[in-house]
Each structure stands twice: as C-alpha cells, then as structure tokens.
Motif scaffolding. Structure first.
Motif, PDB file in Angstrom:
ATOM      1  N   SER A  67       0.868  -0.951  -0.434  1.00 15.11           N
ATOM      2  CA  SER A  67      -0.196  -0.247   0.177  1.00 15.11           C
ATOM      3  C   SER A  67       1.331   0.975  -0.127  1.00 15.11           C
ATOM      4  N   VAL A  85      -3.841   0.605  -7.939  1.00 18.00           N
ATOM      5  CA  VAL A  85      -4.578   1.210  -7.916  1.00 18.00           C
ATOM      6  C   VAL A  85      -5.009   2.472  -9.329  1.00 18.00           C
ATOM      7  N   PRO A 109       0.353   7.213   0.762  1.00 19.92           N
ATOM      8  CA  PRO A 109      -0.237   6.445   0.392  1.00 19.92           C
ATOM      9  C   PRO A 109      -0.550   4.906   1.362  1.00 19.92           C
ATOM     10  N   VAL A 142      -3.718   6.070   3.711  1.00 23.30           N
ATOM     11  CA  VAL A 142      -4.484   6.194   2.946  1.00 23.30           C
ATOM     12  C   VAL A 142      -5.091   4.758   3.042  1.00 23.30           C
ATOM     13  N   THR A 143      -4.375   4.005   2.797  1.00 24.35           N
ATOM     14  CA  THR A 143      -4.783   2.456   3.124  1.00 24.35           C
ATOM     15  C   THR A 143      -5.557   2.268   4.703  1.00 24.35           C
ATOM     16  N   LEU A 156      -8.688   3.757   5.786  1.00 24.15           N
ATOM     17  CA  LEU A 156      -9.831   3.299   4.443  1.00 24.15           C
ATOM     18  C   LEU A 156     -10.487   1.986   5.134  1.00 24.15           C
ATOM     19  N   SER A 212      -3.379  -4.520  -3.369  1.00 22.39           N
ATOM     20  CA  SER A 212      -4.653  -3.136  -3.351  1.00 22.39           C
ATOM     21  C   SER A 212      -5.247  -3.229  -4.749  1.00 22.39           C
ATOM     22  N   ILE A 222      -9.464  -1.821  -3.069  1.00 24.15           N
ATOM     23  CA  ILE A 222      -9.441  -0.114  -2.824  1.00 24.15           C
ATOM     24  C   ILE A 222     -10.528   0.627  -3.771  1.00 24.15           C
ATOM     25  N   THR A 277     -11.066   3.103  -6.743  1.00 21.95           N
ATOM     26  CA  THR A 277     -10.236   4.285  -7.551  1.00 21.95           C
ATOM     27  C   THR A 277     -10.123   5.724  -6.802  1.00 21.95           C
ATOM     28  N   TYR A 308      -9.522   6.986  -3.775  1.00 24.70           N
ATOM     29  CA  TYR A 308      -8.362   7.098  -2.905  1.00 24.70           C
ATOM     30  C   TYR A 308      -7.431   8.210  -3.795  1.00 24.70           C
ATOM     31  N   GLU A 347      -7.573  11.310  -1.626  1.00 24.02           N
ATOM     32  CA  GLU A 347      -7.378  10.861  -0.413  1.00 24.02           C
ATOM     33  C   GLU A 347      -6.156  11.119  -0.983  1.00 24.02           C
TER      34      GLU A 347
END
Length: 393
Positions: A128, A137, A344, A347-348, A351, A365, A369, A371, A374, A377
């Motif tokens: 991630s 992603v 990043p 962020v994951t 989430l 990923s 996730i 898209t 993501y 963010e």
C-alpha cells in the motif's frame, strides 16, 4: 479510529505516521518497534498527544495479538520478512491489516490467507505504498474501463538531486533494496511466470519532468505476482515491473552487492562473527542520519507510469497512467522517498479502519481499493494521477 503502526521507528513509515497525527478522524496512533530508544525520540519529535509507544518483538505472537486487539487497523511498516507473522496476529486480534509490500514470493503466500481473513470478518491488503500501492490502483482504474486487458507495464523512476558522487542515501529501506537487486525478478508473459536474471531486460523510458530519461531494470516485486490473479477475468497475459533508482546511488548499490555486503550469512573477522548485510544497514543508517541534518531542502522526485493495453468496444485501446511525486511542501523535513511511500499507506490504512473498504478477505491493492476515493485522498496532499486514453481508429 485507532491505528497501530509496527516498525514505528522506521524511516519510510514516518510519512504514514505524520498523516495519522494530522488527520482529525484518527484518535490514537500506537507505534511499536524493537528499538525503544528510537521510538522515544520519534514520539518526542512528533509532539502529539495521540501517539503512544511500546517496545515490541514481532516474534512474540501473544504480545502482538494483545496489542492489536485494541486497534481498528494495523500498518506493518517493518520488513516484508515479518508480513506473515503480523498477518497471523491480526487474524487472531480481528484487526484489519496492510503493509508496504511483499515483493514477489511473500505476496503470493500472503494471498493464500484470503479465506482466513474473510472468515474472521476483516480485510488485509498487501502493498500500500507507491509501488506497490499507487501503481496497483492506477492499473485498476484502467482495467475497469476496458472490456479486455492484455498487458500491464509498470515503470518507476526516481531521481535525487541532493546526492553527490560520494553519497550513499537509499530512497527507501536498504534491506528491501538489497533483496530487489539480489533476488531473481519475475515477469508474467504469455500467461506464465518467467524468472529472469538480475539486471536482465533493461530498457530506456522517457518519464515526465522532472525525472526525464532513465534506464529501468526488472526487480522482484509483488505487482507481477498479484495482477495476473486480480485481472484474470479480462484475459491478462503480460505483467512487468521495472525500476530506475537515482543513478549515483544505484551504481554504488551494485558495487556493494558485488562485494558481498548483501549477504545474510555470518562471516568471521579475526574471531568476531558479523553479518555483512547488517553491517551495511547500520552504516547506511548512520550516513542517512548525518545527511538528513545537512539537507536544507529535499530535491528527490519519483515518476510512476502504468500502461494498460487491451480492448474497448472491439477496438485496440490503451490507457497511460502517470503520477509524478515530489517532496510535500508542508512537511519540509521529509524526503519524497519517505512521503511517497508512507502517505499512500496511511490512506489505505485509514480506508480500512474507517470501514470505507467493505470487502472481507485478503487482497492486493488493485483488488479492493475504491479508485476515485483513493485518488481524491491522495490529492489532498498533492499527489495527482493523470490518465490518457488512446484507441485505434
């Protein structure tokens, strides 16, 4: 939300921790690491009431489970060698999991835990950061917009204008880099995995400004392991990953590897047993600490390019996805290398912890996730993804 960060004293994970500290929805951030002295120094520098720390041994399964029970999600910022151990602890603690990547072999093993994560009602994600992470992603974005997908080519180019000819500052964890440069890389070609020799398959890529033209080589990476599975339904036949490190650093990395400094086998030096890789990692850490104090302004940059070729409405079609990442101006103490991998991952992790990723099981990923959510963010801290669609007339 409450988040646990393992390997919390590490270099690259700082990009995630800084985001957690500043995000109003994150109420508590736990940092665990075997190096208590480094943890205490990090907590002092962060100066946040959200942060708690504790010395923790990732080999101590029971202790790890008891800690993780208290948190919504775990970011494993330690070495990929610990991924499976932390995943098993998350399963027992029922805590969502993610990491910075599993290279190739580790990622394949991690994906085998899908049923166990689903059964426990939690979600795990391998990879991630930026690559793996952002590039996965990006590939998913293109995949969702094509009817058939034949190939995915991932290219990652890094430059660092702070380096001089005598510098040896790695863009991310030196032990990960050693594995990438010493282990045989893989490509997925004609529907099968093919093992290459180190440095085989070099090519030249024209990346966007300010990275420019770079020579990239295949290195062992998890994207090649996961995308043939994630994208199987649309007929994927080819997946490749190639990397360009800063030239000044890459030449020295090849040299120290050729001397044997990447080895994990103990050697005897006048009656004292040492492990070459550990010696190199220690000396590198001392050098990085010294150089970090000397740098007035970080000037390292990364270009991520993902080319996805397939078909749309019966016509040959292609998506070219680009993402250029530079140091984040609001975190002037942090290099691009730390920011582009750590943020990043934050962020994951958020989430996962907030429940915005609904699917349960273990994924890469690109498998789970959302898209656009993501990308939105990422854009909040200046990371933007651009796409170009080309179709045969």
């Amino acid at each position: 939300m409450k988040i646990a960060v393992l390997g919390g004293a590490g270099k690259v994970v700082l990009g995630a921790i800084q985001d957690f500290v500043e995000n109003k929805d994150v109420k508590e951030v736990f940092l665990g690491d075997i190096n208590l002295e480094a943890l205490e120094a990090r907590k002092q520098r962060l100066s946040s009431g959200k942060v708690t720390i504790s010395q923790i041994d990732l080999n101590n399964h029971h202790e790890l489970v008891e800690v993780l029970r208290q948190y919504d999600a775990c970011l494993n910022g330690s070495s990929h060698h610990f991924n499976i151990k932390v995943m098993k602890a998350c399963l027992q603690a029922k805590t969502h999991y993610t990491d910075f990547g599993g290279l190739f072999h580790w990622a394949r093993e991690q994906l085998q835990y899908n049923d166990e994560f689903k059964r426990e009602g939690i979600t795990g994600i391998v990879g991630s950061g930026s690559a793996p992470g952002i590039v996965n992603v990006m590939a998913r974005y293109a995949y969702d917009r094509l009817d058939k997908v034949h190939s995915v080519a991932i290219r990652d180019g890094i430059v660092n204008r702070n380096l001089d000819e005598n510098d040896f500052t790695p863009p991310y964890a030196i032990e990960t880099l050693l594995d990438e440069y010493m282990m045989n890389p893989f490509v997925y070609t004609n529907g099968e995995f093919r093992e290459l020799n180190p440095f085989e398959g070099e090519e030249v890529v024209d990346f966007p400004h300010p990275i420019g033209t770079q020579s990239v080589i295949p290195t062992i990476h998890s994207e090649v392991a996961t995308m043939p599975i994630s994208f199987k339904e649309k007929g994927i036949q080819h997946v490749s990953f190639k990397l360009a490190l800063p030239k000044e650093f890459e030449e020295k990395l090849r040299f120290v590897v050729s001397l044997g400094f990447g080895s994990n086998k103990p050697i005897d030096i006048k009656g004292t047993e040492v492990i070459p890789r550990k010696v190199l990692a220690h000396l590198t850490a001392l050098n990085v600490a010294k150089k970090t104090k000397e740098v007035v302004k970080h000037d390292d940059h990364k270009a991520l390019q993902v080319v996805v070729i397939g078909e749309k409405e019966g016509k040959a079609s292609k998506y070219i996805m680009d993402c250029v990442i530079s140091p984040y101006e609001k975190w002037p103490h942090m290099s691009q290398g730390v920011f582009s991998v750590g943020f990043p991952a934050a962020v994951t992790t958020r989430l996962l912890a907030s429940g915005q990723i609904k699917e349960r099981g273990f994924f890469a990923s690109e498998g789970v996730i959302p898209t656009q959510l993501y990308f939105d963010e990422l854009a909040k801290r200046g990371i933007r993804v651009e796409s170009s669609f080309i179709q045969q007339v």
